[in-house]
Design a protein around this motif. Structure first.
Motif, PDB file in Angstrom:
ATOM      1  N   SER A 140       0.840  -1.208   0.000  1.00 16.35           N
ATOM      2  CA  SER A 140       0.000   0.000   0.000  1.00 16.35           C
ATOM      3  C   SER A 140       0.869   1.250   0.000  1.00 16.35           C
ATOM      4  N   LEU A 141       0.458   2.231  -0.786  1.00 16.75           N
ATOM      5  CA  LEU A 141       1.137   3.529  -0.845  1.00 16.75           C
ATOM      6  C   LEU A 141       0.177   4.588  -0.315  1.00 16.75           C
ATOM      7  N   PRO A 142       0.467   5.200   0.840  1.00 18.80           N
ATOM      8  CA  PRO A 142      -0.437   6.216   1.386  1.00 18.80           C
ATOM      9  C   PRO A 142      -0.610   7.384   0.416  1.00 18.80           C
ATOM     10  N   ALA A 143      -1.799   7.957   0.396  1.00 22.68           N
ATOM     11  CA  ALA A 143      -2.098   9.055  -0.528  1.00 22.68           C
ATOM     12  C   ALA A 143      -1.193  10.257  -0.287  1.00 22.68           C
ATOM     13  N   ASP A 144      -0.918  10.582   0.993  1.00 18.09           N
ATOM     14  CA  ASP A 144      -0.074  11.745   1.249  1.00 18.09           C
ATOM     15  C   ASP A 144       1.367  11.497   0.811  1.00 18.09           C
ATOM     16  N   MET A 145       1.802  10.226   0.826  1.00 13.90           N
ATOM     17  CA  MET A 145       3.142   9.908   0.342  1.00 13.90           C
ATOM     18  C   MET A 145       3.230  10.067  -1.174  1.00 13.90           C
ATOM     19  N   LEU A 146       2.186   9.656  -1.880  1.00 17.32           N
ATOM     20  CA  LEU A 146       2.169   9.852  -3.333  1.00 17.32           C
ATOM     21  C   LEU A 146       2.254  11.342  -3.657  1.00 17.32           C
ATOM     22  N   SER A 147       1.479  12.156  -2.957  1.00 20.52           N
ATOM     23  CA  SER A 147       1.493  13.601  -3.194  1.00 20.52           C
ATOM     24  C   SER A 147       2.872  14.193  -2.921  1.00 20.52           C
ATOM     25  N   ALA A 148       3.480  13.787  -1.802  1.00 21.87           N
ATOM     26  CA  ALA A 148       4.794  14.320  -1.436  1.00 21.87           C
ATOM     27  C   ALA A 148       5.861  13.898  -2.437  1.00 21.87           C
ATOM     28  N   LEU A 150       5.414  13.081  -5.655  1.00 19.75           N
ATOM     29  CA  LEU A 150       5.199  13.769  -6.929  1.00 19.75           C
ATOM     30  C   LEU A 150       5.688  15.215  -6.863  1.00 19.75           C
ATOM     31  N   ALA A 151       5.458  15.872  -5.719  1.00 21.41           N
ATOM     32  CA  ALA A 151       5.910  17.258  -5.570  1.00 21.41           C
ATOM     33  C   ALA A 151       7.432  17.341  -5.662  1.00 21.41           C
ATOM     34  N   ALA A 152       8.124  16.361  -5.081  1.00 19.29           N
ATOM     35  CA  ALA A 152       9.585  16.357  -5.140  1.00 19.29           C
ATOM     36  C   ALA A 152      10.076  16.012  -6.545  1.00 19.29           C
ATOM     37  N   LEU A 153       9.481  15.016  -7.167  1.00 21.21           N
ATOM     38  CA  LEU A 153       9.930  14.557  -8.490  1.00 21.21           C
ATOM     39  C   LEU A 153       9.668  15.599  -9.572  1.00 21.21           C
ATOM     40  N   ALA A 154       8.663  16.447  -9.382  1.00 22.18           N
ATOM     41  CA  ALA A 154       8.403  17.511 -10.346  1.00 22.18           C
ATOM     42  C   ALA A 154       9.623  18.419 -10.488  1.00 22.18           C
ATOM     43  N   HIS A 155      10.430  18.511  -9.434  1.00 23.20           N
ATOM     44  CA  HIS A 155      11.642  19.335  -9.466  1.00 23.20           C
ATOM     45  C   HIS A 155      12.872  18.507  -9.840  1.00 23.20           C
ATOM     46  N   THR A 156      13.062  17.359  -9.174  1.00 19.94           N
ATOM     47  CA  THR A 156      14.291  16.602  -9.402  1.00 19.94           C
ATOM     48  C   THR A 156      14.372  16.035 -10.811  1.00 19.94           C
ATOM     49  N   ASP A 191      -1.488  17.341  -7.475  1.00 19.83           N
ATOM     50  CA  ASP A 191      -0.816  16.074  -7.763  1.00 19.83           C
ATOM     51  C   ASP A 191      -0.690  15.866  -9.270  1.00 19.83           C
ATOM     52  N   ALA A 192      -1.782  16.100  -9.993  1.00 21.38           N
ATOM     53  CA  ALA A 192      -1.772  15.908 -11.438  1.00 21.38           C
ATOM     54  C   ALA A 192      -0.768  16.850 -12.112  1.00 21.38           C
ATOM     55  N   ARG A 193      -0.688  18.093 -11.603  1.00 20.64           N
ATOM     56  CA  ARG A 193       0.260  19.054 -12.182  1.00 20.64           C
ATOM     57  C   ARG A 193       1.701  18.626 -11.920  1.00 20.64           C
ATOM     58  N   HIS A 194       1.976  18.142 -10.714  1.00 18.38           N
ATOM     59  CA  HIS A 194       3.336  17.697 -10.390  1.00 18.38           C
ATOM     60  C   HIS A 194       3.721  16.487 -11.245  1.00 18.38           C
ATOM     61  N   ASP A 197       4.481  17.716 -14.740  1.00 13.36           N
ATOM     62  CA  ASP A 197       5.779  18.401 -14.816  1.00 13.36           C
ATOM     63  C   ASP A 197       6.920  17.385 -14.844  1.00 13.36           C
ATOM     64  N   ALA A 198       6.814  16.347 -14.017  1.00 18.01           N
ATOM     65  CA  ALA A 198       7.860  15.330 -13.971  1.00 18.01           C
ATOM     66  C   ALA A 198       7.955  14.591 -15.304  1.00 18.01           C
ATOM     67  N   PHE A 199       6.810  14.186 -15.842  1.00 17.53           N
ATOM     68  CA  PHE A 199       6.839  13.430 -17.096  1.00 17.53           C
ATOM     69  C   PHE A 199       7.221  14.306 -18.284  1.00 17.53           C
ATOM     70  N   ASP A 200       6.885  15.577 -18.247  1.00 23.31           N
ATOM     71  CA  ASP A 200       7.332  16.483 -19.309  1.00 23.31           C
ATOM     72  C   ASP A 200       8.860  16.520 -19.355  1.00 23.31           C
ATOM     73  N   ALA A 201       9.473  16.588 -18.172  1.00 27.41           N
ATOM     74  CA  ALA A 201      10.935  16.606 -18.103  1.00 27.41           C
ATOM     75  C   ALA A 201      11.508  15.273 -18.589  1.00 27.41           C
ATOM     76  N   LEU A 202      10.893  14.170 -18.189  1.00 28.46           N
ATOM     77  CA  LEU A 202      11.381  12.852 -18.609  1.00 28.46           C
ATOM     78  C   LEU A 202      11.288  12.682 -20.118  1.00 28.46           C
ATOM     79  N   GLU A 203      10.185  13.136 -20.706  1.00 27.44           N
ATOM     80  CA  GLU A 203      10.038  13.024 -22.152  1.00 27.44           C
ATOM     81  C   GLU A 203      11.106  13.837 -22.878  1.00 27.44           C
TER      82      GLU A 203
END
Length: 227
Positions: A140-148, A150-156, A191-194, A197-203
Motif C-alpha cells: 500500500s502507498l499512502p495518498a499523502d506519500m504519493l502527493s509528497a 510527486l511534488a519532489a519529483l516535479a523538481h528533481t 498532484d496531477a500538475r506535479h 511536470d515530472a513526465f514532461d521533463a522525462l520526455e
C-alpha cells in the motif's frame, strides 16, 4: 463514472467509497489549524531566557517594560548588557543524513521531519533507491506519500539526466504499489500538475536519448498510469 454507468457493480461502488475516503483524509490533513491570538499583559525579565528562540519570537516587537517605584514614579530602565546575547541557532534537518528506509513507516517519518524544508525533502527522495521504494510500498502507498513524492519529483526530474533517470525509477516503483489505480483516481489538481511536470521533463530527456536504458515509449507508457 463506473458507478454511474453500472450502479449495481459492487467493485465500482467499493472503489468509489475508497476514493471518497482518501479525498476526505487528504482534505483533513491539508486543512490549516485555527490560529489562537494571545495577548501578553506583563513581561518579567529572566536573563536565563534571553537567547531562547520562543521568547525572542514573542518579544521582538514589544516595547521595553518600564519599572515603577513605590511612589508611582518611573524608574530608569536597566542599562543594556555590554555584549548582546548570541542569536539563537536554527536546527535544520538534513535529508542527506537520514538512513535508507527499511519500511514505508521510515519514509513517512522522514517526510514528517522534512516536509517544511522542500529542498531537504527533495534531497532525501533523490537518495531513495527505486527498488527499495518498490519493496516498502508493495502492499500500500499512502495518498499523502504519493502527493509528497510527486511534488519532489516535479523538481528533481528536471535537474539533469541522472536525476531524471532516478525519477523515472521512483515513478515506476510507485506505479506497482498496492491500490495505485485508486490513488490515481483520487489525485487532486496539484498532484496531477506535479506528475505532468515530472513526465514532461522525462520526455524531454528521453527524446534525445539521455535517459539510461529508458525510451520515450517507456516514459509514455508509464505516464498513462498516472493519468
Amino acid at each position: 463514472m463506473a458507478l454511474e454507468a453500472e450502479p449495481k457493480n459492487a467493485s465500482a461502488r467499493r472503489q468509489m467509497t475508497e476514493c471518497r475516503t482518501l479525498r476526505s483524509k487528504q482534505a483533513e490533513a491539508r486543512r490549516p489549524k485555527p490560529a489562537v491570538r494571545v495577548e501578553v499583559f506583563t513581561v518579567q525579565h529572566d536573563a536565563d531566557n534571553d537567547a531562547d528562540p520562543f521568547v525572542l519570537s514573542i518579544t521582538a516587537d514589544a516595547p521595553p517594560a518600564q519599572a515603577h517605584g513605590g511612589d508611582g514614579s518611573a524608574e530608569a530602565a536597566p542599562a543594556a548588557p555590554a555584549t548582546a546575547p548570541a542569536p539563537p541557532r536554527t536546527l535544520r534537518p538534513a535529508g542527506a543524513s537520514l538512513p535508507c528506509p527499511s519500511s514505508g513507516a521510515d519514509v513517512e517519518r522522514a517526510w514528517r521531519t522534512l516536509r517544511k524544508h522542500d529542498d531537504e525533502w527533495r534531497a532525501y527522495v533523490r537518495r531513495l533507491p527505486p527498488a527499495r521504494l518498490e519493496t516498502v510500498f508493495a502492499s500500500s502507498l499512502p495518498a499523502d506519500m504519493l502527493s509528497a513524492m510527486l511534488a519532489a519529483l516535479a523538481h528533481t526530474a528536471a535537474e539533469g539526466a541522472d536525476a531524471a533517470t532516478h525519477a523515472f525509477g521512483i515513478l515506476r516503483a510507485m506505479s506497482v504499489a498496492g491500490r495505485f489505480s485508486i490513488l490515481v483516481m483520487c489525485m487532486d489538481k496539484a498532484d496531477a500538475r506535479h506528475a505532468a511536470d515530472a513526465f514532461d521533463a522525462l520526455e524531454g530527456f528521453a527524446s534525445v536519448g539521455a535517459l539510461a536504458g529508458v525510451t520515450t515509449d517507456q516514459v509514455l507508457s508509464l505516464r498513462a498510469k498516472y493519468e
